[in-house]
Motif scaffolding. Sequence first.
Motif, PDB file in Angstrom:
ATOM      1  N   PRO A 232      14.582  -1.926 -14.248  1.00  0.00           N
ATOM      2  CA  PRO A 232      14.764  -0.465 -14.177  1.00  0.00           C
ATOM      3  C   PRO A 232      13.626   0.353 -14.755  1.00  0.00           C
ATOM      4  CG  PRO A 232      16.264  -1.448 -15.787  1.00  0.00           C
ATOM      5  CD  PRO A 232      15.641  -2.571 -15.040  1.00  0.00           C
ATOM      6  N   ARG A 233      13.182   0.018 -15.956  1.00  0.00           N
ATOM      7  CA  ARG A 233      12.150   0.850 -16.581  1.00  0.00           C
ATOM      8  C   ARG A 233      10.827   0.743 -15.827  1.00  0.00           C
ATOM      9  NH1 ARG A 233      11.421   3.689 -21.124  1.00  0.00           N
ATOM     10  NH2 ARG A 233       9.320   3.875 -21.979  1.00  0.00           N
ATOM     11  N   GLN A 234      10.441  -0.477 -15.446  1.00  0.00           N
ATOM     12  CA  GLN A 234       9.188  -0.652 -14.716  1.00  0.00           C
ATOM     13  C   GLN A 234       9.256   0.006 -13.343  1.00  0.00           C
ATOM     14  OE1 GLN A 234      10.615  -3.003 -16.470  1.00  0.00           O
ATOM     15  NE2 GLN A 234       9.094  -3.981 -17.810  1.00  0.00           N
ATOM     16  N   LEU A 235      10.445  -0.029 -12.695  1.00  0.00           N
ATOM     17  CA  LEU A 235      10.590   0.627 -11.397  1.00  0.00           C
ATOM     18  C   LEU A 235      10.399   2.136 -11.522  1.00  0.00           C
ATOM     19  CD1 LEU A 235      13.523  -1.224  -9.584  1.00  0.00           C
ATOM     20  CD2 LEU A 235      11.184  -0.938  -8.755  1.00  0.00           C
ATOM     21  N   ARG A 236      10.964   2.734 -12.573  1.00  0.00           N
ATOM     22  CA  ARG A 236      10.811   4.185 -12.744  1.00  0.00           C
ATOM     23  C   ARG A 236       9.354   4.561 -13.000  1.00  0.00           C
ATOM     24  NH1 ARG A 236      15.937   7.179 -15.511  1.00  0.00           N
ATOM     25  NH2 ARG A 236      17.599   6.067 -14.404  1.00  0.00           N
ATOM     26  N   ARG A 237       8.670   3.750 -13.781  1.00  0.00           N
ATOM     27  CA  ARG A 237       7.259   4.050 -14.045  1.00  0.00           C
ATOM     28  C   ARG A 237       6.426   3.851 -12.788  1.00  0.00           C
ATOM     29  NH1 ARG A 237       6.060   1.715 -19.149  1.00  0.00           N
ATOM     30  NH2 ARG A 237       6.298   3.806 -19.980  1.00  0.00           N
ATOM     31  N   ASP A 238       6.676   2.749 -12.077  1.00  0.00           N
ATOM     32  CA  ASP A 238       5.925   2.463 -10.872  1.00  0.00           C
ATOM     33  C   ASP A 238       6.200   3.522  -9.795  1.00  0.00           C
ATOM     34  OD1 ASP A 238       4.295   0.228  -9.412  1.00  0.00           O
ATOM     35  OD2 ASP A 238       5.896   0.770  -8.021  1.00  0.00           O
ATOM     36  N   ALA A 239       7.465   3.967  -9.701  1.00  0.00           N
ATOM     37  CA  ALA A 239       7.803   4.985  -8.710  1.00  0.00           C
ATOM     38  C   ALA A 239       7.091   6.302  -9.014  1.00  0.00           C
ATOM     39  CB  ALA A 239       9.318   5.200  -8.682  1.00  0.00           C
ATOM     40  N   ALA A 240       6.947   6.648 -10.282  1.00  0.00           N
ATOM     41  CA  ALA A 240       6.205   7.861 -10.634  1.00  0.00           C
ATOM     42  C   ALA A 240       4.752   7.756 -10.184  1.00  0.00           C
ATOM     43  CB  ALA A 240       6.286   8.091 -12.141  1.00  0.00           C
ATOM     44  N   ILE A 241       4.154   6.585 -10.390  1.00  0.00           N
ATOM     45  CA  ILE A 241       2.772   6.377  -9.958  1.00  0.00           C
ATOM     46  C   ILE A 241       2.665   6.528  -8.440  1.00  0.00           C
ATOM     47  CG2 ILE A 241       0.941   4.634  -9.766  1.00  0.00           C
ATOM     48  CD1 ILE A 241       1.949   3.521 -12.476  1.00  0.00           C
ATOM     49  N   ARG A 242       3.611   5.947  -7.722  1.00  0.00           N
ATOM     50  CA  ARG A 242       3.562   6.000  -6.261  1.00  0.00           C
ATOM     51  C   ARG A 242       3.807   7.414  -5.733  1.00  0.00           C
ATOM     52  NH1 ARG A 242       4.637   0.681  -3.586  1.00  0.00           N
ATOM     53  NH2 ARG A 242       4.434  -0.899  -5.200  1.00  0.00           N
ATOM     54  N   LEU A 243       4.662   8.191  -6.431  1.00  0.00           N
ATOM     55  CA  LEU A 243       4.864   9.577  -6.020  1.00  0.00           C
ATOM     56  C   LEU A 243       3.559  10.364  -6.102  1.00  0.00           C
ATOM     57  CD1 LEU A 243       8.300  10.742  -7.484  1.00  0.00           C
ATOM     58  CD2 LEU A 243       7.707  10.350  -5.096  1.00  0.00           C
ATOM     59  N   VAL A 244       2.802  10.124  -7.163  1.00  0.00           N
ATOM     60  CA  VAL A 244       1.500  10.792  -7.281  1.00  0.00           C
ATOM     61  C   VAL A 244       0.585  10.356  -6.144  1.00  0.00           C
ATOM     62  CG1 VAL A 244      -0.572  11.020  -8.708  1.00  0.00           C
ATOM     63  CG2 VAL A 244       1.683  11.124  -9.771  1.00  0.00           C
ATOM     64  N   GLN A 245       0.591   9.061  -5.810  1.00  0.00           N
ATOM     65  CA  GLN A 245      -0.227   8.592  -4.690  1.00  0.00           C
ATOM     66  C   GLN A 245       0.233   9.215  -3.371  1.00  0.00           C
ATOM     67  OE1 GLN A 245       0.246   4.207  -5.744  1.00  0.00           O
ATOM     68  NE2 GLN A 245      -1.876   4.230  -5.017  1.00  0.00           N
ATOM     69  N   MET A 246       1.548   9.365  -3.184  1.00  0.00           N
ATOM     70  CA  MET A 246       2.081   9.970  -1.969  1.00  0.00           C
ATOM     71  C   MET A 246       1.647  11.430  -1.856  1.00  0.00           C
ATOM     72  SD  MET A 246       5.877   8.233  -2.260  1.00  0.00           S
ATOM     73  CE  MET A 246       6.652   9.046  -0.857  1.00  0.00           C
TER      74      MET A 246
ATOM     75  N   PRO B 141       0.831  -1.216   0.000  1.00  0.00           N
ATOM     76  CA  PRO B 141       0.000   0.000   0.000  1.00  0.00           C
ATOM     77  C   PRO B 141       0.862   1.261   0.000  1.00  0.00           C
ATOM     78  CG  PRO B 141      -0.751  -1.576   1.638  1.00  0.00           C
ATOM     79  CD  PRO B 141       0.569  -2.081   1.154  1.00  0.00           C
ATOM     80  N   GLN B 142       0.408   2.276  -0.717  1.00  0.00           N
ATOM     81  CA  GLN B 142       1.163   3.522  -0.797  1.00  0.00           C
ATOM     82  C   GLN B 142       0.336   4.662  -0.195  1.00  0.00           C
ATOM     83  OE1 GLN B 142       4.436   3.443  -2.021  1.00  0.00           O
ATOM     84  NE2 GLN B 142       4.300   5.222  -0.697  1.00  0.00           N
ATOM     85  N   PRO B 143       0.573   5.013   1.075  1.00  0.00           N
ATOM     86  CA  PRO B 143      -0.244   6.057   1.713  1.00  0.00           C
ATOM     87  C   PRO B 143       0.163   7.451   1.233  1.00  0.00           C
ATOM     88  CG  PRO B 143       1.460   5.289   3.197  1.00  0.00           C
ATOM     89  CD  PRO B 143       1.537   4.404   1.991  1.00  0.00           C
TER      90      PRO B 143
END
Length: 492
Positions: free
Chosen positions: A422-436, A389-391
């Motif tokens: 690497p590429r999937q991590l960067r995309r997933d991290a962008a999504i999680r930053l928006v959730q954060m 989960p990404q609060p």
Amino acid sequence: MNTTLPRSLDPAPGELLPGYLLRVAHRIGISPLDLAHWCGLPGGTTFPTHHLVRLDDDQAQQTATVCRLGLAEVHGLTLGTQAPSYPPLHPVYLGRHQSHIDMANDGWVFTAFSRYCPDCLADTADLPGGPVWQGSWRLPYTFHCPRHHRLLDWRCPACQAPTFSNGYRVDGRWRPTQLIPSPRSHLHAAQCRHRPGTGRDAPCAHRLDDPSSVTRAPTDAMVHAQQRLAAAAHSAASYGSLGQPTSPQRFLNDVRATTLAICSTWPATAEVFAHAEHLDAVAAHVETLHRAPAERAGPQGDGWLARSVDHPPGDPYQGAALMTLVVQILEDPGGQAVLARVLSRLPSSRAGYRRLRRLAPHCSPGMSAAIGESAQLRRGAVGPPALFPQPPTHQGQLDPESIPNLLPDTWAWPLDELDGPPRQLRRDAAIRLVQMTMGGSRAAAARYLGITPGALQSATVTIRAWQKQPGNAEAYQEALQRIAEIASAAGA
């Protein structure tokens, strides 16, 4: 009217009902709608497309009487007779009884338009009443002309409307389909019948039998794929699919299931078939399917021809690329394992998965085994559906508008220490930053960043499997916190 016409025409080999009526109407100098009324075909002022699939006994008898034909000749003008083993044209399809209207509206029967070969139309232009429109051009497995070694066309060069379609209005909405567009107009059988403006405007009338038009030549693999699909639609003999014998009907259902698997899991599927030819054309078709319905239905769009993710494209080049890939998978002795990997990426919550379950009982033993293996792979490799989960821990600290959909190197270096994709991590991290920053679901964050559903699915499946390895989820959370600090310091 049961009066016989003073003169008529013999149907040409492979000709369909609309093309035949156009030739007869042009020869005797009446409108196609008047001729259709005499044959008992239209409903009021419309010309329903379902007559192309099958004719009932009374309509067939009246058409035979008026046009001086035998009953077998009349029934030979329908798709149901020309492709006897093609499952979508059967009264019972996927375990359900379907009407002629259901058949006509199925996305695997192109009754709303016709592909065509300008050279073939030119070769038959001198026949009485005009050129012959081949019935096979209406079916999605026909995308090239063997005689002239060219991919078929599908749009009028002048108005860009799909040929034999009723086309779109000036406001971008599609008109209801008719078996023969502009049925009151007196036109040559090779002229485009689309009305570019309102119903009161004259048809386009551009001649489509111009052999000078340029198109791609099919590859050997495309030629083989069309031969294989066409043979199955006309055969009753045993067929092979995914290394096991089956019937032609079940092989063609495998084709639909494989199409669903490719398009539902794209672009993750592209990684599995990275060396396949013409993936750009497949990607263009899938991109159209992922657009909003209003955008897909606009002028010159072809999303309306592929109403759901398992329906083939109207564009012959895209159709050739997709069907070639499908046939290569089904002919590969190891195709069952490959297909299981692809199907394992299809989420059980998606409509595509429900459609696959409906197809499964009517597919080959090889396809059934692939579907069963995919379920095991999904449980074993993907794990529980919930992600870490990404609060919303950074509300007010980050500006979501400054977060790119793929993190830059200056932000993403903490991810390089994780030894992950690497590429999937960067995309997933962008999504999680928006959730954060904003809270909400992964899907909402992905939409905010403009990430397509296919790209979201690819990242989700890959990251989920990677996070299951010991220590990865915790290390990832630490990296995300550092990335958030970097982004905040950069003024994001």
